[in-house]
Every structure is written in structure tokens, then in C-alpha cells.
Design an enzyme around this catalytic site. Sequence first.
Site, PDB file in Angstrom:
ATOM      1  N   TYR A  28      54.963  33.529  24.406  1.00  0.00           N
ATOM      2  CA  TYR A  28      56.147  33.218  25.562  1.00  0.00           C
ATOM      3  C   TYR A  28      57.377  33.877  24.643  1.00  0.00           C
ATOM      4  CZ  TYR A  28      60.331  30.448  27.563  1.00  0.00           C
ATOM      5  OH  TYR A  28      61.435  30.084  28.013  1.00  0.00           O
ATOM      6  N   LYS A  74      58.382  37.099  27.985  1.00  0.00           N
ATOM      7  CA  LYS A  74      59.977  36.658  27.624  1.00  0.00           C
ATOM      8  C   LYS A  74      60.553  38.224  28.083  1.00  0.00           C
ATOM      9  CE  LYS A  74      60.486  33.082  30.472  1.00  0.00           C
ATOM     10  NZ  LYS A  74      60.982  32.742  31.380  1.00  0.00           N
TER      11      LYS A  74
HETATM   12  P1  NAP Z   1      60.828  23.137  33.747  1.00  0.00           P
HETATM   13  O1  NAP Z   1      61.847  22.251  33.972  1.00  0.00           O
HETATM   14  O2  NAP Z   1      59.774  22.789  33.252  1.00  0.00           O
HETATM   15  O3  NAP Z   1      59.969  23.741  34.922  1.00  0.00           O
HETATM   16  C1  NAP Z   1      59.349  24.734  35.129  1.00  0.00           C
HETATM   17  C2  NAP Z   1      59.172  25.128  37.021  1.00  0.00           C
HETATM   18  O4  NAP Z   1      58.721  25.771  36.887  1.00  0.00           O
HETATM   19  C3  NAP Z   1      58.271  23.437  37.420  1.00  0.00           C
HETATM   20  O5  NAP Z   1      58.417  22.763  38.499  1.00  0.00           O
HETATM   21  C4  NAP Z   1      56.830  23.740  37.620  1.00  0.00           C
HETATM   22  O6  NAP Z   1      56.043  23.175  38.470  1.00  0.00           O
HETATM   23  C5  NAP Z   1      57.085  25.064  38.175  1.00  0.00           C
HETATM   24  N1  NAP Z   1      55.840  26.128  37.605  1.00  0.00           N
HETATM   25  C6  NAP Z   1      55.119  26.083  36.141  1.00  0.00           C
HETATM   26  N2  NAP Z   1      53.841  26.909  36.827  1.00  0.00           N
HETATM   27  C7  NAP Z   1      54.146  27.458  37.597  1.00  0.00           C
HETATM   28  C8  NAP Z   1      53.021  28.450  38.463  1.00  0.00           C
HETATM   29  N3  NAP Z   1      52.125  28.789  38.001  1.00  0.00           N
HETATM   30  N4  NAP Z   1      53.389  28.132  40.004  1.00  0.00           N
HETATM   31  C9  NAP Z   1      54.756  28.212  40.027  1.00  0.00           C
HETATM   32  N5  NAP Z   1      55.595  26.886  39.846  1.00  0.00           N
HETATM   33  C10 NAP Z   1      55.395  26.445  38.108  1.00  0.00           C
HETATM   34  O7  NAP Z   1      61.850  24.488  32.979  1.00  0.00           O
HETATM   35  P2  NAP Z   1      63.441  24.862  33.215  1.00  0.00           P
HETATM   36  O8  NAP Z   1      63.831  24.399  31.637  1.00  0.00           O
HETATM   37  O9  NAP Z   1      63.292  24.687  34.569  1.00  0.00           O
HETATM   38  O10 NAP Z   1      62.515  26.648  33.214  1.00  0.00           O
HETATM   39  C11 NAP Z   1      62.602  27.565  33.544  1.00  0.00           C
HETATM   40  C12 NAP Z   1      62.808  29.148  33.763  1.00  0.00           C
HETATM   41  O11 NAP Z   1      63.984  29.348  32.718  1.00  0.00           O
HETATM   42  C13 NAP Z   1      61.029  29.266  32.894  1.00  0.00           C
HETATM   43  O12 NAP Z   1      61.184  30.591  33.412  1.00  0.00           O
HETATM   44  C14 NAP Z   1      62.008  28.759  31.277  1.00  0.00           C
HETATM   45  O13 NAP Z   1      60.812  30.099  30.674  1.00  0.00           O
HETATM   46  C15 NAP Z   1      63.339  29.208  31.550  1.00  0.00           C
HETATM   47  N6  NAP Z   1      64.267  29.291  30.289  1.00  0.00           N
HETATM   48  C16 NAP Z   1      64.135  28.126  30.602  1.00  0.00           C
HETATM   49  C17 NAP Z   1      64.351  27.348  29.610  1.00  0.00           C
HETATM   50  C18 NAP Z   1      64.869  25.410  28.423  1.00  0.00           C
HETATM   51  O14 NAP Z   1      65.538  26.010  27.433  1.00  0.00           O
HETATM   52  N7  NAP Z   1      64.731  24.933  29.733  1.00  0.00           N
HETATM   53  C19 NAP Z   1      65.567  28.132  28.132  1.00  0.00           C
HETATM   54  C20 NAP Z   1      65.200  29.681  28.451  1.00  0.00           C
HETATM   55  C21 NAP Z   1      64.472  29.747  29.522  1.00  0.00           C
HETATM   56  P3  NAP Z   1      55.104  21.822  37.962  1.00  0.00           P
HETATM   57  O15 NAP Z   1      56.364  21.070  37.561  1.00  0.00           O
HETATM   58  O16 NAP Z   1      54.231  21.494  39.204  1.00  0.00           O
HETATM   59  O17 NAP Z   1      54.710  22.263  36.754  1.00  0.00           O
END
Ligand code: NAP
Length: 251
Positions: A157, A161
Site C-alpha cells: 500500500y 501511494k
Molecule cells: P473505503 O471506505 O474502503 O472505500 C473505497 C471505495 O473504493 C469503495 O467504494 C470501493 O468499492 C472502491 N473500490 C475499491 N476497488 C475499486 C476498483 N478497483 N475500482 C473502483 N472502485 C474501487 O475507503 P476510503 O477510506 O473511503 O478511502 C478512499 C481513498 O482514501 C483510498 O484511496 C484510500 O487509500 C485513501 N485513504 C484513506 C484513508 C483512511 O484512513 N480511510 C487514509 C489515507 C488514504 P467497494 O465498496 O465495492 O469495495
Amino acid sequence: MRVGGKTAIVTGARRGIGRAIALALAREGANVVVGDIGREDCQKVVDEIKGLGRRGLALKCDVSSTDDVEDMVRRTVAEFGRVDILVNNAGIISYKPFLELTDEDWDKTLNVNLKGQFLCARAAARDMVKNKWGRIINIASISSGGCGIAFPLIAHYTASKGGVVALTEALALELTPQGINVNAICPGAIDTDMAKGVKESGQLAQVLTRIPKGRLGQPEEIARLVVFLASEESDYMSGSAIVIDGGWLTT
Ligand code: NAP
């Protein structure tokens, strides 16, 4: 309206940070394409967008598939006439000691988190250059090496990133002269399903001791930064990676 009349694509927008971004952009006047690997629930987000008085479109798109991504951009242009804003948000995470990581773990994570952003940026930018205006906003992480930090169990991961931050700089160099600003956002711990693992492992209290704000971030706090980067207010910004982490990186 800070992005009034613009057309935005947000990937991974059926829940979490992506959903908050889609709704924030709609609240500020944009029509929004809600792309996600699972189409179910995308329509619910589109219904919320319509409730805000904007147009929306739910599309099934696996960002690691060239065909899906090109189809998403083609259908966006067919429906709304152009792409103005792309938010590369879709991402996945899994936890494993480095010595146990398989080729499949590595490929899956890099394909969604890094190749996915490349594919979406390439497809969207090919339309944006025609209009000499665009905004590409890549969601990275504080777990990206370089300006960020490394955490255990997520080497794949972290590498993906870190690649997003590097890609952001490279795209900014080539695309900014053509009217397209490219920036990255590096969130800390945000309260979504992705942060569930931390909560369920009982490590939340310990994590919070390292965050000066003393709490997780909310998806809407990332969304507000996206709106700023998508708007004219940030016109002189390109190639930046902006940390939003409640002060975590100071500790
Ligand atoms: P999340 O709640 O797990 O949501 C991720 C979304 O991406 C889900 O709707 C998922 O679909 C979708 N997805 C997964 N694989 C995909 C693909 N191949 N094509 C299209 N859509 C896909 O994550 P989040 O926390 O909202 O994170 C959003 C972004 O922020 C990510 O890039 C993550 O790395 C980044 N981020 C998050 C955090 C954190 O603490 N939450 C911190 C730093 C960075 P499904 O629901 O169908 O699986």
C-alpha cells in the site's frame, strides 16, 4: 457555487471518502459521475446528488481495467459534454508482513491504487486538454514515504501511494501548461470502513495518542479540501501533495 456547471468524475464513490467528495462537489454546483467497482449503492449516491439539484450518473468502473475506465470517460462526455474534474479516490488496503506478501497481493494493490490513477488521469486528461481546463486530484496517503511515513504490514500500500505522489508531480509538469492542475491529498486516519481494521484490532486508543487532534478525520474534511482544489480558488496550485492528518506527521 465554487464549481458551478463543472462535470466531475469521482472514483470509488459509492461509500467512504469518495461518497463525501461526490456530495460536496454537487453541493458546490457540479454534476457528478459516481464510478465504483460495485454499481449497487452508486445509484443511492446519485439520488442524493439529484436531491441537491444537480445531475448525476452511476457507472460501474473497475479503475484497474483500461476498458472500464475509457468507457466511463466516454459515457461521461456523452452525457455531460466534457470532463472538468477527476478525483482519483478508489483504493484498497490489506495487511500482511512483508515476508508473507505474495505477487498477487502486490499486483492487486498496485493495479488499483496506482495503475488505476494512471488510467483514469490519462483518459480524463485527453478530454480536458481539448478545453484547456481541468483539475485532477489524486488521493494518496500519509503512508507514502517521502514527505509521509511508513507503517508496518502495508509495504505494498505504501509503495502504491508513494507512486501516486510521484505520478502527481510528473503529471503536473506535463499537464499544467495545458490548463490542467494536478494535486494530491495525503490523508491521515479517516473514519471510514478502511479504518475499521484499526478500530477492530483495539489499537484505536493508541493511534489517537499519536494524533494531536485526538480524533479520526471525517470524510467531509477531505471533501472540503477537494472542493478547494477543484475550484478557481486554487488556480496557482499544481504538483502539490497536501497533508491533512490532524497533526499526525508532527509527532
Ligand atoms: P473505503 O471506505 O474502503 O472505500 C473505497 C471505495 O473504493 C469503495 O467504494 C470501493 O468499492 C472502491 N473500490 C475499491 N476497488 C475499486 C476498483 N478497483 N475500482 C473502483 N472502485 C474501487 O475507503 P476510503 O477510506 O473511503 O478511502 C478512499 C481513498 O482514501 C483510498 O484511496 C484510500 O487509500 C485513501 N485513504 C484513506 C484513508 C483512511 O484512513 N480511510 C487514509 C489515507 C488514504 P467497494 O465498496 O465495492 O469495495
